[in-house]
Scaffold this motif. Structure first.
Motif, PDB file in Angstrom:
ATOM      1  N   LYS A   1     -27.765 -20.095   6.972  1.00 42.45           N
ATOM      2  CA  LYS A   1     -26.678 -19.824   6.032  1.00 42.45           C
ATOM      3  C   LYS A   1     -25.321 -19.796   6.717  1.00 42.45           C
ATOM      4  O   LYS A   1     -24.333 -19.372   6.134  1.00 42.45           O
ATOM      5  CB  LYS A   1     -26.946 -18.501   5.318  1.00 42.45           C
ATOM      6  CG  LYS A   1     -28.155 -18.549   4.391  1.00 42.45           C
ATOM      7  CD  LYS A   1     -28.281 -17.280   3.579  1.00 42.45           C
ATOM      8  CE  LYS A   1     -29.458 -17.348   2.618  1.00 42.45           C
ATOM      9  NZ  LYS A   1     -29.334 -18.442   1.654  1.00 42.45           N
ATOM     10  N   ALA A   2     -25.259 -20.239   7.975  1.00 39.41           N
ATOM     11  CA  ALA A   2     -23.986 -20.264   8.690  1.00 39.41           C
ATOM     12  C   ALA A   2     -23.039 -21.243   8.009  1.00 39.41           C
ATOM     13  O   ALA A   2     -23.454 -22.259   7.458  1.00 39.41           O
ATOM     14  CB  ALA A   2     -24.215 -20.676  10.137  1.00 39.41           C
ATOM     15  N   ASN A   3     -21.751 -20.914   8.044  1.00 38.40           N
ATOM     16  CA  ASN A   3     -20.750 -21.783   7.439  1.00 38.40           C
ATOM     17  C   ASN A   3     -20.636 -23.072   8.249  1.00 38.40           C
ATOM     18  O   ASN A   3     -20.372 -23.046   9.456  1.00 38.40           O
ATOM     19  CB  ASN A   3     -19.399 -21.073   7.384  1.00 38.40           C
ATOM     20  CG  ASN A   3     -18.391 -21.801   6.524  1.00 38.40           C
ATOM     21  OD1 ASN A   3     -18.676 -22.855   5.967  1.00 38.40           O
ATOM     22  ND2 ASN A   3     -17.200 -21.240   6.406  1.00 38.40           N
ATOM     23  N   LEU A   4     -20.822 -24.193   7.589  1.00 35.79           N
ATOM     24  CA  LEU A   4     -20.761 -25.486   8.257  1.00 35.79           C
ATOM     25  C   LEU A   4     -19.334 -26.007   8.393  1.00 35.79           C
ATOM     26  O   LEU A   4     -19.107 -27.024   9.059  1.00 35.79           O
ATOM     27  CB  LEU A   4     -21.616 -26.506   7.490  1.00 35.79           C
ATOM     28  CG  LEU A   4     -23.100 -26.138   7.360  1.00 35.79           C
ATOM     29  CD1 LEU A   4     -23.817 -27.125   6.450  1.00 35.79           C
ATOM     30  CD2 LEU A   4     -23.763 -26.085   8.729  1.00 35.79           C
ATOM     31  N   LEU A   5     -18.389 -25.324   7.771  1.00 30.47           N
ATOM     32  CA  LEU A   5     -16.985 -25.711   7.880  1.00 30.47           C
ATOM     33  C   LEU A   5     -16.302 -24.950   9.008  1.00 30.47           C
ATOM     34  O   LEU A   5     -16.617 -23.785   9.274  1.00 30.47           O
ATOM     35  CB  LEU A   5     -16.246 -25.432   6.569  1.00 30.47           C
ATOM     36  CG  LEU A   5     -16.688 -26.251   5.352  1.00 30.47           C
ATOM     37  CD1 LEU A   5     -15.973 -25.749   4.106  1.00 30.47           C
ATOM     38  CD2 LEU A   5     -16.405 -27.739   5.561  1.00 30.47           C
ATOM     39  N   VAL A   6     -15.370 -25.591   9.654  1.00 28.79           N
ATOM     40  CA  VAL A   6     -14.580 -24.955  10.701  1.00 28.79           C
ATOM     41  C   VAL A   6     -13.410 -24.217  10.054  1.00 28.79           C
ATOM     42  O   VAL A   6     -12.713 -24.765   9.196  1.00 28.79           O
ATOM     43  CB  VAL A   6     -14.048 -26.012  11.691  1.00 28.79           C
ATOM     44  CG1 VAL A   6     -13.107 -25.379  12.713  1.00 28.79           C
ATOM     45  CG2 VAL A   6     -15.203 -26.722  12.386  1.00 28.79           C
ATOM     46  N   ASN A   7     -13.227 -22.950  10.435  1.00 29.76           N
ATOM     47  CA  ASN A   7     -12.057 -22.183   9.995  1.00 29.76           C
ATOM     48  C   ASN A   7     -11.946 -22.116   8.468  1.00 29.76           C
ATOM     49  O   ASN A   7     -10.885 -22.323   7.887  1.00 29.76           O
ATOM     50  CB  ASN A   7     -10.787 -22.798  10.607  1.00 29.76           C
ATOM     51  CG  ASN A   7      -9.539 -21.971  10.387  1.00 29.76           C
ATOM     52  OD1 ASN A   7      -9.595 -20.742  10.319  1.00 29.76           O
ATOM     53  ND2 ASN A   7      -8.406 -22.643  10.246  1.00 29.76           N
ATOM     54  N   GLY A   8     -13.074 -21.814   7.822  1.00 33.27           N
ATOM     55  CA  GLY A   8     -13.063 -21.709   6.366  1.00 33.27           C
ATOM     56  C   GLY A   8     -12.327 -20.500   5.831  1.00 33.27           C
ATOM     57  O   GLY A   8     -12.020 -20.447   4.636  1.00 33.27           O
ATOM     58  N   ASP A   9     -12.022 -19.548   6.715  1.00 32.68           N
ATOM     59  CA  ASP A   9     -11.256 -18.373   6.275  1.00 32.68           C
ATOM     60  C   ASP A   9      -9.778 -18.488   6.632  1.00 32.68           C
ATOM     61  O   ASP A   9      -8.998 -17.571   6.384  1.00 32.68           O
ATOM     62  CB  ASP A   9     -11.837 -17.091   6.879  1.00 32.68           C
ATOM     63  CG  ASP A   9     -11.793 -17.074   8.405  1.00 32.68           C
ATOM     64  OD1 ASP A   9     -11.338 -18.086   9.012  1.00 32.68           O
ATOM     65  OD2 ASP A   9     -12.220 -16.067   9.005  1.00 32.68           O
ATOM     66  N   PHE A  10      -9.392 -19.619   7.240  1.00 28.92           N
ATOM     67  CA  PHE A  10      -8.001 -19.909   7.592  1.00 28.92           C
ATOM     68  C   PHE A  10      -7.378 -18.856   8.511  1.00 28.92           C
ATOM     69  O   PHE A  10      -6.168 -18.673   8.525  1.00 28.92           O
ATOM     70  CB  PHE A  10      -7.150 -20.095   6.326  1.00 28.92           C
ATOM     71  CG  PHE A  10      -7.706 -21.168   5.433  1.00 28.92           C
ATOM     72  CD1 PHE A  10      -7.568 -22.502   5.757  1.00 28.92           C
ATOM     73  CD2 PHE A  10      -8.406 -20.833   4.280  1.00 28.92           C
ATOM     74  CE1 PHE A  10      -8.124 -23.492   4.957  1.00 28.92           C
ATOM     75  CE2 PHE A  10      -8.960 -21.809   3.469  1.00 28.92           C
ATOM     76  CZ  PHE A  10      -8.808 -23.150   3.807  1.00 28.92           C
ATOM     77  N   SER A  11      -8.243 -18.196   9.278  1.00 28.99           N
ATOM     78  CA  SER A  11      -7.740 -17.216  10.238  1.00 28.99           C
ATOM     79  C   SER A  11      -7.023 -17.906  11.398  1.00 28.99           C
ATOM     80  O   SER A  11      -6.240 -17.271  12.110  1.00 28.99           O
ATOM     81  CB  SER A  11      -8.899 -16.367  10.771  1.00 28.99           C
ATOM     82  OG  SER A  11      -9.893 -17.187  11.380  1.00 28.99           O
ATOM     83  N   ALA A  12      -7.299 -19.186  11.589  1.00 28.04           N
ATOM     84  CA  ALA A  12      -6.627 -19.967  12.627  1.00 28.04           C
ATOM     85  C   ALA A  12      -5.698 -20.994  11.994  1.00 28.04           C
ATOM     86  O   ALA A  12      -5.667 -22.163  12.381  1.00 28.04           O
ATOM     87  CB  ALA A  12      -7.643 -20.651  13.533  1.00 28.04           C
ATOM     88  N   ASP A  13      -4.953 -20.539  10.974  1.00 27.20           N
ATOM     89  CA  ASP A  13      -4.037 -21.402  10.237  1.00 27.20           C
ATOM     90  C   ASP A  13      -4.844 -22.565   9.620  1.00 27.20           C
ATOM     91  O   ASP A  13      -5.851 -22.302   8.968  1.00 27.20           O
ATOM     92  CB  ASP A  13      -2.913 -21.888  11.145  1.00 27.20           C
ATOM     93  CG  ASP A  13      -1.701 -22.353  10.353  1.00 27.20           C
ATOM     94  OD1 ASP A  13      -1.013 -21.495   9.763  1.00 27.20           O
ATOM     95  OD2 ASP A  13      -1.446 -23.569  10.309  1.00 27.20           O
ATOM     96  N   THR A  14      -4.447 -23.810   9.833  1.00 33.71           N
ATOM     97  CA  THR A  14      -5.195 -24.936   9.254  1.00 33.71           C
ATOM     98  C   THR A  14      -5.983 -25.705  10.313  1.00 33.71           C
ATOM     99  O   THR A  14      -6.351 -26.865  10.112  1.00 33.71           O
ATOM    100  CB  THR A  14      -4.245 -25.902   8.521  1.00 33.71           C
ATOM    101  OG1 THR A  14      -3.216 -26.336   9.405  1.00 33.71           O
ATOM    102  CG2 THR A  14      -3.635 -25.233   7.294  1.00 33.71           C
ATOM    103  N   THR A  15      -6.270 -25.064  11.440  1.00 35.97           N
ATOM    104  CA  THR A  15      -7.087 -25.697  12.476  1.00 35.97           C
ATOM    105  C   THR A  15      -8.415 -26.155  11.883  1.00 35.97           C
ATOM    106  O   THR A  15      -9.081 -25.405  11.165  1.00 35.97           O
ATOM    107  CB  THR A  15      -7.347 -24.713  13.629  1.00 35.97           C
ATOM    108  OG1 THR A  15      -6.104 -24.348  14.211  1.00 35.97           O
ATOM    109  CG2 THR A  15      -8.241 -25.334  14.692  1.00 35.97           C
ATOM    110  N   GLY A  16      -8.810 -27.389  12.190  1.00 38.09           N
ATOM    111  CA  GLY A  16     -10.063 -27.935  11.677  1.00 38.09           C
ATOM    112  C   GLY A  16      -9.901 -28.704  10.380  1.00 38.09           C
ATOM    113  O   GLY A  16     -10.811 -29.403   9.956  1.00 38.09           O
TER     114      GLY A  16
END
Length: 219
Positions: A24-39
């Motif tokens: 169930k791990a998130n397959l998207l990078v930076n889906g919470d936008f904690s690193a701005d729009t990285t990924g």
């Protein structure tokens, strides 16, 4: 021997929930936008300037503003930083199977009627985002797979009101192994910047893509 079997049983019991969490791990990078729009792609112009109607705010949420500039003659270069219907995208490699794409959305609806909505689109490998309209010859964006409303009709007053905060989930099947592209964007162009009219705003957070696995199934 008893001790060895007990240890193996313990390891197996601990491994099961760990495997379930991994599935169930998130397959998207930076889906919470904690690193701005990285990924993600689409938040800057080709010259590196950031868009002014698509950005991550101080609260770490992705902001879409339904306002744009046509870049008329004599306009400053900043006009290009207000494109129509800005899009953010991320390519992700998936194996064939069933997936869930979820996002949390809250809104500030300022336009009358369902002029805008929030679009989510998942493109299969090789599938185009834009297709040519046979009537006009213009290239148009393909329909979204799912939308999050910005405004809804109040059942009591029968008036348009801002849609309440909600988590939306889109379930889809990936037919083959390959690189899929997740697109997030506004549906509709919004208001011209120089009109001074109010515009819709959407905040997006917690974008997750997970594979749906049946009990006992290896994903």
């Amino acid at each position: 021997m008893r001790l060895t079997l007990s240890c193996l049983a313990l390891v197996a019991s601990l491994a099961a929930p760990i495997a379930a969490l991994a599935a169930k791990a998130n397959l998207l990078v930076n889906g919470d936008f904690s690193a701005d729009t990285t990924g993600w792609s689409g938040a800057t112009l080709s010259d590196g300037r950031p868009l002014l109607n698509l950005f991550v705010d101080a609260n770490g949420e992705l902001v879409y503003q339904a306002r744009y500039d046509r870049c008329d003659p004599g306009d400053p270069p900043s006009c290009k930083q207000f494109p129509m219907s800005p899009l953010l995208s991320q390519a992700v490699t998936l194996t064939a199977g069933t997936y869930k794409l979820s996002w949390h959305q809250h809104n500030d609806g300022r336009q009358v009627g369902p002029i805008n909505a929030f679009d989510v689109r998942v493109l299969n490998p090789g599938e185009p985002l834009y297709v040519q309209d046979p009537t006009t010859g213009y290239y148009v964006r393909t329909p979204p797979d799912m939308q999050g409303p910005i405004l809804i009709i109040d059942p009591v007053t029968n008036q348009w009101v801002t849609a309440p905060p909600a988590t939306h989930t889109y379930k889809f099947k990936a037919p083959v192994d390959g690189v899929y592209t997740v697109y997030l964007g506004l549906h509709g162009v919004g208001r011209l910047v120089d009109t001074g009219l109010p515009w819709d705003t959407v905040w997006i957070d917690q974008v997750t893509l997970t594979k749906v696995c049946k009990k006992g199934q290896t994903c």
